[in-house]
Design a protein around this motif. Structure first.
Motif, PDB file in Angstrom:
ATOM      1  N   CYS A  73       0.895  -1.201   0.057  1.00  0.00           N
ATOM      2  CA  CYS A  73      -0.087  -0.158  -0.071  1.00  0.00           C
ATOM      3  C   CYS A  73       0.708   1.148   0.119  1.00  0.00           C
ATOM      4  CB  CYS A  73      -1.068  -0.023   1.287  1.00  0.00           C
ATOM      5  SG  CYS A  73      -2.143  -1.364   1.227  1.00  0.00           S
ATOM      6  N   ALA A  74       2.266   1.272   0.450  1.00  0.00           N
ATOM      7  CA  ALA A  74       2.871   2.462   0.573  1.00  0.00           C
ATOM      8  C   ALA A  74       4.166   2.160   0.304  1.00  0.00           C
ATOM      9  CB  ALA A  74       2.646   3.162   1.967  1.00  0.00           C
ATOM     10  N   GLY A  75       4.590   1.439  -0.753  1.00  0.00           N
ATOM     11  CA  GLY A  75       6.346   1.016  -1.083  1.00  0.00           C
ATOM     12  C   GLY A  75       7.229   1.929  -0.853  1.00  0.00           C
ATOM     13  N   ASP A  76       6.859   3.463  -0.893  1.00  0.00           N
ATOM     14  CA  ASP A  76       7.649   4.618  -0.888  1.00  0.00           C
ATOM     15  C   ASP A  76       7.817   5.082   0.691  1.00  0.00           C
ATOM     16  OD1 ASP A  76       9.441   6.163  -1.906  1.00  0.00           O
ATOM     17  OD2 ASP A  76       8.466   7.660  -2.800  1.00  0.00           O
ATOM     18  N   PHE A  77       8.841   4.407   1.298  1.00  0.00           N
ATOM     19  CA  PHE A  77       8.755   4.928   2.694  1.00  0.00           C
ATOM     20  C   PHE A  77      10.558   4.982   2.983  1.00  0.00           C
ATOM     21  CE2 PHE A  77       8.717   0.380   2.696  1.00  0.00           C
ATOM     22  CZ  PHE A  77       9.767  -0.132   3.359  1.00  0.00           C
ATOM     23  N   LYS A  78      10.688   5.783   4.119  1.00  0.00           N
ATOM     24  CA  LYS A  78      11.997   5.996   4.466  1.00  0.00           C
ATOM     25  C   LYS A  78      12.878   5.047   5.161  1.00  0.00           C
ATOM     26  CE  LYS A  78      15.208   9.321   6.405  1.00  0.00           C
ATOM     27  NZ  LYS A  78      15.503  10.567   7.130  1.00  0.00           N
ATOM     28  N   SER A  79      12.053   4.615   6.232  1.00  0.00           N
ATOM     29  CA  SER A  79      12.590   3.348   7.056  1.00  0.00           C
ATOM     30  C   SER A  79      11.193   2.864   7.991  1.00  0.00           C
ATOM     31  CB  SER A  79      13.439   4.020   8.097  1.00  0.00           C
ATOM     32  OG  SER A  79      12.949   5.013   9.094  1.00  0.00           O
ATOM     33  N   TYR A  80      11.429   1.627   8.448  1.00  0.00           N
ATOM     34  CA  TYR A  80      10.567   0.977   9.198  1.00  0.00           C
ATOM     35  C   TYR A  80      11.335   0.172  10.356  1.00  0.00           C
ATOM     36  CZ  TYR A  80       7.635  -3.103  10.905  1.00  0.00           C
ATOM     37  OH  TYR A  80       6.869  -4.142  11.635  1.00  0.00           O
ATOM     38  N   LEU A  81      10.891   0.309  11.626  1.00  0.00           N
ATOM     39  CA  LEU A  81      11.335  -0.297  12.710  1.00  0.00           C
ATOM     40  C   LEU A  81      10.238  -1.294  13.243  1.00  0.00           C
ATOM     41  CD1 LEU A  81      13.605  -0.964  14.942  1.00  0.00           C
ATOM     42  CD2 LEU A  81      12.669   0.941  16.173  1.00  0.00           C
ATOM     43  N   GLY A  82      10.212  -2.596  13.590  1.00  0.00           N
ATOM     44  CA  GLY A  82       9.278  -3.282  14.166  1.00  0.00           C
ATOM     45  C   GLY A  82      10.070  -3.944  15.557  1.00  0.00           C
ATOM     46  N   ILE A  83       9.360  -3.828  16.633  1.00  0.00           N
ATOM     47  CA  ILE A  83      10.003  -4.193  18.001  1.00  0.00           C
ATOM     48  C   ILE A  83       8.913  -5.143  18.689  1.00  0.00           C
ATOM     49  CG2 ILE A  83      10.457  -3.560  20.443  1.00  0.00           C
ATOM     50  CD1 ILE A  83      10.794  -0.743  19.491  1.00  0.00           C
ATOM     51  N   ASP A  84       9.469  -6.426  18.704  1.00  0.00           N
ATOM     52  CA  ASP A  84       8.654  -7.528  19.261  1.00  0.00           C
ATOM     53  C   ASP A  84       9.496  -8.391  20.359  1.00  0.00           C
ATOM     54  OD1 ASP A  84       5.855  -9.124  17.612  1.00  0.00           O
ATOM     55  OD2 ASP A  84       7.072  -9.995  19.162  1.00  0.00           O
ATOM     56  N   ILE A  85       8.703  -8.877  21.080  1.00  0.00           N
ATOM     57  CA  ILE A  85       9.502  -9.757  22.206  1.00  0.00           C
ATOM     58  C   ILE A  85       9.835 -11.138  21.750  1.00  0.00           C
ATOM     59  CG2 ILE A  85       7.313 -10.371  23.306  1.00  0.00           C
ATOM     60  CD1 ILE A  85       8.937  -9.787  25.780  1.00  0.00           C
ATOM     61  N   SER A  86       8.877 -11.597  20.703  1.00  0.00           N
ATOM     62  CA  SER A  86       9.248 -12.945  20.089  1.00  0.00           C
ATOM     63  C   SER A  86      10.179 -13.109  19.114  1.00  0.00           C
ATOM     64  CB  SER A  86       7.791 -13.694  19.649  1.00  0.00           C
ATOM     65  OG  SER A  86       7.877 -15.014  19.210  1.00  0.00           O
ATOM     66  N   SER A  87      11.250 -13.890  19.228  1.00  0.00           N
ATOM     67  CA  SER A  87      12.170 -14.106  18.108  1.00  0.00           C
ATOM     68  C   SER A  87      11.598 -15.177  17.068  1.00  0.00           C
ATOM     69  CB  SER A  87      13.556 -14.738  18.808  1.00  0.00           C
ATOM     70  OG  SER A  87      13.117 -15.981  19.385  1.00  0.00           O
ATOM     71  N   ALA A  88      10.651 -16.028  17.489  1.00  0.00           N
ATOM     72  CA  ALA A  88      10.046 -16.857  16.419  1.00  0.00           C
ATOM     73  C   ALA A  88       9.307 -16.031  15.397  1.00  0.00           C
ATOM     74  CB  ALA A  88       9.279 -17.839  17.221  1.00  0.00           C
ATOM     75  N   MET A  89       8.393 -15.134  15.905  1.00  0.00           N
ATOM     76  CA  MET A  89       7.574 -14.201  15.192  1.00  0.00           C
ATOM     77  C   MET A  89       8.478 -13.310  14.346  1.00  0.00           C
ATOM     78  SD  MET A  89       4.415 -14.886  16.201  1.00  0.00           S
ATOM     79  CE  MET A  89       3.065 -13.762  16.135  1.00  0.00           C
ATOM     80  N   LEU A  90       9.568 -12.827  14.772  1.00  0.00           N
ATOM     81  CA  LEU A  90      10.372 -11.903  13.959  1.00  0.00           C
ATOM     82  C   LEU A  90      11.030 -12.781  13.006  1.00  0.00           C
ATOM     83  CD1 LEU A  90      12.074  -9.344  16.544  1.00  0.00           C
ATOM     84  CD2 LEU A  90      10.114  -8.969  15.050  1.00  0.00           C
ATOM     85  N   ASP A  91      11.298 -13.861  13.197  1.00  0.00           N
ATOM     86  CA  ASP A  91      11.987 -14.728  12.236  1.00  0.00           C
ATOM     87  C   ASP A  91      11.045 -14.872  11.015  1.00  0.00           C
ATOM     88  OD1 ASP A  91      14.348 -15.128  13.433  1.00  0.00           O
ATOM     89  OD2 ASP A  91      13.637 -17.092  14.256  1.00  0.00           O
ATOM     90  N   ARG A  92       9.650 -14.942  11.097  1.00  0.00           N
ATOM     91  CA  ARG A  92       8.732 -14.961   9.946  1.00  0.00           C
ATOM     92  C   ARG A  92       8.422 -13.648   9.489  1.00  0.00           C
ATOM     93  NH1 ARG A  92       5.797 -19.655   9.364  1.00  0.00           N
ATOM     94  NH2 ARG A  92       6.545 -21.294  11.036  1.00  0.00           N
TER      95      ARG A  92
END
Length: 215
Positions: A73-92
């Motif tokens: 929906c918005a392919g033109d962006f500067k940066s993205y940061l996602g913070i999550d406590i689960s390493s397994a979820m972040l792997d996906r």
């Protein structure tokens, strides 16, 4: 009973253990509890309010559903940061990142924003607030990191209109350390722009927009 009593003794590690275990089948369950209209409204927000200079923050990105939405929906962006406590979820989630250098993930407590650098133009959090004893505190912290003119969108489970359904939700959700959110506490925070209720109030999308600075 206040949600903090229901979640008494809640610790972030419990969420970590839960989502590490269910990461492999999490996406398959979304069909049963996500809200199609809310997903479409998020698509519109991404398309309308994320641009080439936008810094995007996501609290608890899970398997990266919103990362995929960002590209779609918005392919033109500067940066993205996602913070999550689960390493397994972040792997996906990394599987949805397409090795894009603009995208970064951080393993940690998404309620701890003390080390964030600068402000963000767009903040999103979906289905995370219901795990927190005091979700309004996290939203309030997020709004302090919102750049003037920026948008923050929170999608969460809320208290339905039907009392019987509310009791059933509370009992079922307690198994997953999850409690419907008091939307009134969230909507009392500054810069509220809109709120949308779905399925008899069982889910809500609340949108904040910080005013532009005036000279």
């Amino acid at each position: 009973m206040h949600r903090s009593d229901v979640l008494k003794g809640w610790e972030p590690r419990w969420a970590q253990e839960l989502y590490d275990r269910c990461a492999w089948f999490y996406d398959a369950t979304r069909l049963f509890w996500t809200v199609r209209l809310a997903e479409l409204q998020l698509n519109s927000l991404f398309a309308e309010r994320i641009g080439a200079t936008s810094r995007v923050l996501e609290l608890a990105p899970g398997t990266g559903v919103n990362v995929a939405r960002l590209f779609d929906c918005a392919g033109d962006f500067k940066s993205y940061l996602g913070i999550d406590i689960s390493s397994a979820m972040l792997d996906r989630a990394r599987g949805n990142a397409r090795n894009d250098p603009r995208i970064a993930f951080k393993l940690g407590d998404a309620t701890d924003l003390s080390n964030l650098d600068g402000t963000f133009d767009f903040v999103v959090s979906t289905w995370f607030l219901s795990h927190l004893p005091y979700p309004e505190l996290t939203v309030d912290r997020v709004l302090k990191h919102l750049h003037p003119g920026g948008t923050a969108a929170f999608l969460f489970f809320s208290h339905p209109d039907n009392r019987l359904l509310a009791r059933l939700m509370t009992k079922c959700f307690h198994l997953f350390q999850c409690v419907p959110v008091d939307a009134e506490a969230i909507c009392s925070l500054p810069h509220l722009e809109a709120m949308h209720r779905y399925r008899g109030g069982t889910s809500m999308l609340v949108i904040f927009r910080r005013p532009e600075e005036t000279i």
